[in-house]
Every structure is written in structure tokens, then in C-alpha cells.
Design a protein around this motif. Structure first.
Motif, PDB file in Angstrom:
ATOM      1  N   GLY A 167     -53.633   0.227 -33.584  1.00  9.53           N
ATOM      2  CA  GLY A 167     -53.444  -0.895 -34.499  1.00  9.53           C
ATOM      3  C   GLY A 167     -52.119  -0.811 -35.231  1.00  9.53           C
ATOM      4  O   GLY A 167     -51.411  -1.815 -35.389  1.00  9.53           O
ATOM      5  N   LYS A 168     -51.789   0.412 -35.670  1.00  9.23           N
ATOM      6  CA  LYS A 168     -50.503   0.589 -36.345  1.00  9.23           C
ATOM      7  C   LYS A 168     -49.350   0.340 -35.382  1.00  9.23           C
ATOM      8  O   LYS A 168     -48.331  -0.254 -35.744  1.00  9.23           O
ATOM      9  N   MET A 169     -49.524   0.812 -34.145  1.00 14.30           N
ATOM     10  CA  MET A 169     -48.466   0.608 -33.167  1.00 14.30           C
ATOM     11  C   MET A 169     -48.319  -0.870 -32.827  1.00 14.30           C
ATOM     12  O   MET A 169     -47.200  -1.380 -32.663  1.00 14.30           O
ATOM     13  N   ALA A 170     -49.473  -1.573 -32.736  1.00 20.44           N
ATOM     14  CA  ALA A 170     -49.417  -3.000 -32.409  1.00 20.44           C
ATOM     15  C   ALA A 170     -48.691  -3.780 -33.498  1.00 20.44           C
ATOM     16  O   ALA A 170     -47.923  -4.709 -33.211  1.00 20.44           O
ATOM     17  N   ALA A 171     -48.944  -3.376 -34.764  1.00 23.82           N
ATOM     18  CA  ALA A 171     -48.250  -4.061 -35.858  1.00 23.82           C
ATOM     19  C   ALA A 171     -46.752  -3.812 -35.789  1.00 23.82           C
ATOM     20  O   ALA A 171     -45.940  -4.710 -36.055  1.00 23.82           O
ATOM     21  N   GLY A 172     -46.387  -2.575 -35.412  1.00 18.73           N
ATOM     22  CA  GLY A 172     -44.962  -2.279 -35.315  1.00 18.73           C
ATOM     23  C   GLY A 172     -44.316  -2.883 -34.091  1.00 18.73           C
ATOM     24  O   GLY A 172     -43.153  -3.313 -34.127  1.00 18.73           O
ATOM     25  N   ILE A 173     -45.089  -2.924 -32.987  1.00 20.04           N
ATOM     26  CA  ILE A 173     -44.500  -3.415 -31.745  1.00 20.04           C
ATOM     27  C   ILE A 173     -44.402  -4.935 -31.720  1.00 20.04           C
ATOM     28  O   ILE A 173     -43.649  -5.503 -30.922  1.00 20.04           O
ATOM     29  N   ALA A 174     -45.162  -5.586 -32.617  1.00 23.94           N
ATOM     30  CA  ALA A 174     -45.087  -7.049 -32.676  1.00 23.94           C
ATOM     31  C   ALA A 174     -43.669  -7.504 -33.015  1.00 23.94           C
ATOM     32  O   ALA A 174     -43.190  -8.526 -32.515  1.00 23.94           O
ATOM     33  N   HIS A 175     -42.995  -6.707 -33.862  1.00 19.89           N
ATOM     34  CA  HIS A 175     -41.613  -7.054 -34.205  1.00 19.89           C
ATOM     35  C   HIS A 175     -40.703  -6.899 -32.993  1.00 19.89           C
ATOM     36  O   HIS A 175     -39.748  -7.666 -32.814  1.00 19.89           O
ATOM     37  N   GLN A 176     -41.023  -5.887 -32.152  1.00 17.40           N
ATOM     38  CA  GLN A 176     -40.204  -5.702 -30.961  1.00 17.40           C
ATOM     39  C   GLN A 176     -40.474  -6.793 -29.932  1.00 17.40           C
ATOM     40  O   GLN A 176     -39.582  -7.148 -29.153  1.00 17.40           O
ATOM     41  N   PHE A 177     -41.691  -7.325 -29.907  1.00 16.02           N
ATOM     42  CA  PHE A 177     -41.993  -8.437 -29.008  1.00 16.02           C
ATOM     43  C   PHE A 177     -41.306  -9.725 -29.464  1.00 16.02           C
ATOM     44  O   PHE A 177     -40.905 -10.557 -28.650  1.00 16.02           O
ATOM     45  N   ARG A 178     -41.208  -9.867 -30.782  1.00 20.13           N
ATOM     46  CA  ARG A 178     -40.739 -11.146 -31.319  1.00 20.13           C
ATOM     47  C   ARG A 178     -39.297 -11.445 -30.907  1.00 20.13           C
ATOM     48  O   ARG A 178     -38.972 -12.573 -30.506  1.00 20.13           O
ATOM     49  N   THR A 179     -38.433 -10.434 -30.979  1.00 16.13           N
ATOM     50  CA  THR A 179     -37.012 -10.679 -30.684  1.00 16.13           C
ATOM     51  C   THR A 179     -36.773 -11.061 -29.225  1.00 16.13           C
ATOM     52  O   THR A 179     -36.161 -12.111 -28.950  1.00 16.13           O
ATOM     53  N   PRO A 180     -37.241 -10.252 -28.240  1.00 13.59           N
ATOM     54  CA  PRO A 180     -36.999 -10.677 -26.848  1.00 13.59           C
ATOM     55  C   PRO A 180     -37.743 -11.954 -26.485  1.00 13.59           C
ATOM     56  O   PRO A 180     -37.268 -12.742 -25.654  1.00 13.59           O
ATOM     57  N   LEU A 181     -38.897 -12.191 -27.115  1.00  8.19           N
ATOM     58  CA  LEU A 181     -39.634 -13.417 -26.814  1.00  8.19           C
ATOM     59  C   LEU A 181     -38.878 -14.640 -27.329  1.00  8.19           C
ATOM     60  O   LEU A 181     -38.771 -15.668 -26.631  1.00  8.19           O
ATOM     61  N   ALA A 182     -38.329 -14.530 -28.535  1.00  7.14           N
ATOM     62  CA  ALA A 182     -37.554 -15.654 -29.079  1.00  7.14           C
ATOM     63  C   ALA A 182     -36.306 -15.897 -28.246  1.00  7.14           C
ATOM     64  O   ALA A 182     -35.925 -17.050 -27.983  1.00  7.14           O
ATOM     65  N   THR A 183     -35.676 -14.794 -27.799  1.00  4.99           N
ATOM     66  CA  THR A 183     -34.482 -14.939 -26.961  1.00  4.99           C
ATOM     67  C   THR A 183     -34.836 -15.578 -25.623  1.00  4.99           C
ATOM     68  O   THR A 183     -34.099 -16.440 -25.106  1.00  4.99           O
ATOM     69  N   ALA A 184     -35.973 -15.156 -25.046  1.00  2.76           N
ATOM     70  CA  ALA A 184     -36.399 -15.726 -23.766  1.00  2.76           C
ATOM     71  C   ALA A 184     -36.694 -17.213 -23.908  1.00  2.76           C
ATOM     72  O   ALA A 184     -36.360 -18.020 -23.020  1.00  2.76           O
ATOM     73  N   LEU A 185     -37.310 -17.599 -25.008  1.00  2.00           N
ATOM     74  CA  LEU A 185     -37.579 -19.023 -25.238  1.00  2.00           C
ATOM     75  C   LEU A 185     -36.279 -19.808 -25.369  1.00  2.00           C
ATOM     76  O   LEU A 185     -36.167 -20.956 -24.897  1.00  2.00           O
ATOM     77  N   LEU A 186     -35.291 -19.183 -26.003  1.00  2.00           N
ATOM     78  CA  LEU A 186     -33.999 -19.863 -26.156  1.00  2.00           C
ATOM     79  C   LEU A 186     -33.337 -20.079 -24.799  1.00  2.00           C
ATOM     80  O   LEU A 186     -32.848 -21.183 -24.501  1.00  2.00           O
ATOM     81  N   TYR A 187     -33.330 -19.025 -23.954  1.00  2.00           N
ATOM     82  CA  TYR A 187     -32.716 -19.158 -22.635  1.00  2.00           C
ATOM     83  C   TYR A 187     -33.485 -20.154 -21.772  1.00  2.00           C
ATOM     84  O   TYR A 187     -32.890 -20.921 -20.998  1.00  2.00           O
ATOM     85  N   SER A 188     -34.804 -20.153 -21.881  1.00  2.00           N
ATOM     86  CA  SER A 188     -35.589 -21.090 -21.076  1.00  2.00           C
ATOM     87  C   SER A 188     -35.333 -22.534 -21.503  1.00  2.00           C
ATOM     88  O   SER A 188     -35.329 -23.457 -20.675  1.00  2.00           O
ATOM     89  N   SER A 189     -35.110 -22.733 -22.807  1.00  2.00           N
ATOM     90  CA  SER A 189     -34.801 -24.094 -23.273  1.00  2.00           C
ATOM     91  C   SER A 189     -33.445 -24.552 -22.746  1.00  2.00           C
ATOM     92  O   SER A 189     -33.252 -25.730 -22.424  1.00  2.00           O
ATOM     93  N   HIS A 190     -32.489 -23.610 -22.630  1.00  2.00           N
ATOM     94  CA  HIS A 190     -31.186 -23.962 -22.057  1.00  2.00           C
ATOM     95  C   HIS A 190     -31.334 -24.328 -20.582  1.00  2.00           C
ATOM     96  O   HIS A 190     -30.638 -25.235 -20.086  1.00  2.00           O
ATOM     97  N   LEU A 191     -32.209 -23.622 -19.878  1.00  2.00           N
ATOM     98  CA  LEU A 191     -32.397 -23.916 -18.462  1.00  2.00           C
ATOM     99  C   LEU A 191     -33.006 -25.300 -18.246  1.00  2.00           C
ATOM    100  O   LEU A 191     -32.825 -25.912 -17.187  1.00  2.00           O
TER     101      LEU A 191
END
Length: 246
Positions: A167-191
Motif C-alpha cells: 500500500g505504501k509502495m502503491a501510494a509512492g508509485i502512483a506519482h511515478q505513474f502519473r508523469t509518464p501517463l500524462a506524457t503519453a496522453l500528450l503524445y497521443s493527443s498530438h498523434l
């Protein structure tokens, strides 16, 4: 010249001999009385110790019967005494017989721990028992204890600790998911933009793929932690680590 009177010694005097005999008898009688008194005191002490020993044996018997663990007393590996609780582990155990553990007991990794019972028999579930043996000269003390519940509790505690850590790791890893996910959404919107040049679209696609691979790696790390599998050591170049960090 006159004759002197005969010299009468004490040994030849009956009265003196009787007196000596009477004194010796008195001394003997006094010493006999002392011995009888000491013997009576000694016998009383023996009776007292015997009574205390009997009471101690009774208390020991009550204590052994109350102990949930199996207890066996051996002499030259011959069963002298055992409590009723040990019969749940060794039903055929009896005094006067040679002691040995059953051959079908499966030794565990931990010393002194054995898995007993048939896994296919639902009426007699398998148990994990711990055998402790203490040797003292020709005598030995053996204790057999069911530790199945303790092991289950330990495993449950470990599982809860892993879930808490997850649970602690999931809370910490959520921040790591957020950045690449937001970047991926940005690139997909450009495509999805029709005005994007083919060269830029290819660049966006490559960057999008990299972000998705990062997300996949994070997912694999999380699944590996949950399954508690040992991580593999992988050699990586410094350039590869720098490229992944960018």
C-alpha cells in the motif's frame, strides 16, 4: 619376720568388676539411646522427604497432564514416562519401548520441525510439529509441540506486512505513474492531430512507446513485489540508465 598381707587387685575384686561392668553398661545404654534417638529423627526425616517427594511427583504428574505439548522422559532411549498429550502425535507410544520418531515424518528446513499427517486425509489434516530433545547423561527429555497455528499466524503476519508495504509502495508509485501517463496522453493527443507532419508523428509515436514501456516496467516491478519473487540482477550500461532517466 612377719609376712605382709596379700595384695588384692581390682581385677580379682568381684565388687569392683561388677561396678566397672555396670558403668560400661550404663555408657552402652546411653549411647544406644542416642543412636535410637538419631535413628528415629533420621526415619522421621526420611518419611518427611518421602512424603514431599510423593507430593512433588503428584504435582509433576498434574503439571505434565496439563501441558498441551507432548512430553517424554527417556533413559538410555527407553521410554520411562510420558504425558497423555504426546499420544496425539505418537498413538503407539508406550513405556518400556525404544523411542524413535516415525519414519513418515517429513523433516522441514528448520531444524527440529516435521510435517506429519496425510495431505489426502481430510479427517486428519497435516500438522507442523517441533521436536526438542535435551540429553542429560543417560536420561533425555523430549518435547513435541504442535506449531501449525504459530506458523499460520506468522505467515498471516508476513502477508499483512507485505500488503501494508504494498500500500505504501502503491501510494509512492502512483506519482511515478502519473508523469509518464500524462506524457503519453500528450503524445497521443498530438498523434490525433491531422496537421502533424509524418516526421513529427513518428517522433511522437516513439516517445509514446517509451512512456508506455516505462509504465510496463513499473507494473512488472509491482507485480514482482506482490508475488514475493526474488528479483533478478541485470547488468545495464550507464548510457542505458541515463537514457531511461530522460
Amino acid at each position: 619376720m612377719t609376712k605382709s598381707a596379700p595384695n588384692i587387685t581390682a581385677e580379682k575384686d568381684p565388687a569392683l568388676a561388677a561396678k566397672h561392668l555396670e558403668e560400661a553398661f550404663a555408657i552402652f545404654y546411653a549411647e544406644s539411646q542416642k543412636l535410637e534417638t538419631q535413628q528415629a529423627a533420621l526415619q522421621e526425616k526420611i518419611n518427611q522427604l518421602s512424603s514431599e517427594l510423593q507430593k512433588s511427583n503428584q504435582r509433576l504428574g498434574i503439571l505434565l497432564n496439563a501441558i498441551p505439548a507432548g512430553v517424554i522422559l527417556l533413559e538410555n532411549n527407553i521410554v520411562l514416562l510420558h504425558n497423555p498429550a504426546v499420544l496425539q502425535f505418537l498413538p503407539s507410544l508406550s513405556t518400556g519401548n525404544h523411542f524413535e520418531l516415525p519414519h513418515d515424518w517429513q523433516a522441514s528446513i528448520a531444524p527440529g520441525e516435521y510435517l506429519i499427517g496425510n495431505a489426502e486425509d481430510r479427517n486428519s489434516p497435516q500438522k507442523m510439529v517441533q521436536v526438542i530433545r535435551i540429553d542429560e547423561g543417560i536420561r533425555s527429555f523430549v518435547q513435541i509441540q504442535d506449531i501449525t497455528a504459530n506458523i499460520a499466524l506468522h505467515q498471516e503476519t508476513q502477508r499483512e506486512n507485505r500488503l501494508t508495504a504494498m500500500g505504501k509502495m502503491a501510494a509512492g508509485i502512483a506519482h511515478q505513474f502519473r508523469t509518464p501517463l500524462a506524457t503519453a496522453l500528450l503524445y497521443s493527443s498530438h498523434l490525433c492531430d491531422d496537421e502533424v507532419q509524418p516526421e513529427m508523428a513518428k517522433e511522437f509515436a516513439l516517445r509514446l512507446r517509451k512512456q508506455l514501456l516505462d509504465l510496463e516496467k513499473l507494473s512488472q516491478d509491482m507485480l514482482r513485489f506482490i508475488s514475493n519473487r526474488p528479483t533478478k540482477t541485470v547488468l545495464s550500461s550507464a548510457k542505458q540508465l541515463i537514457d531511461e532517466a530522460q
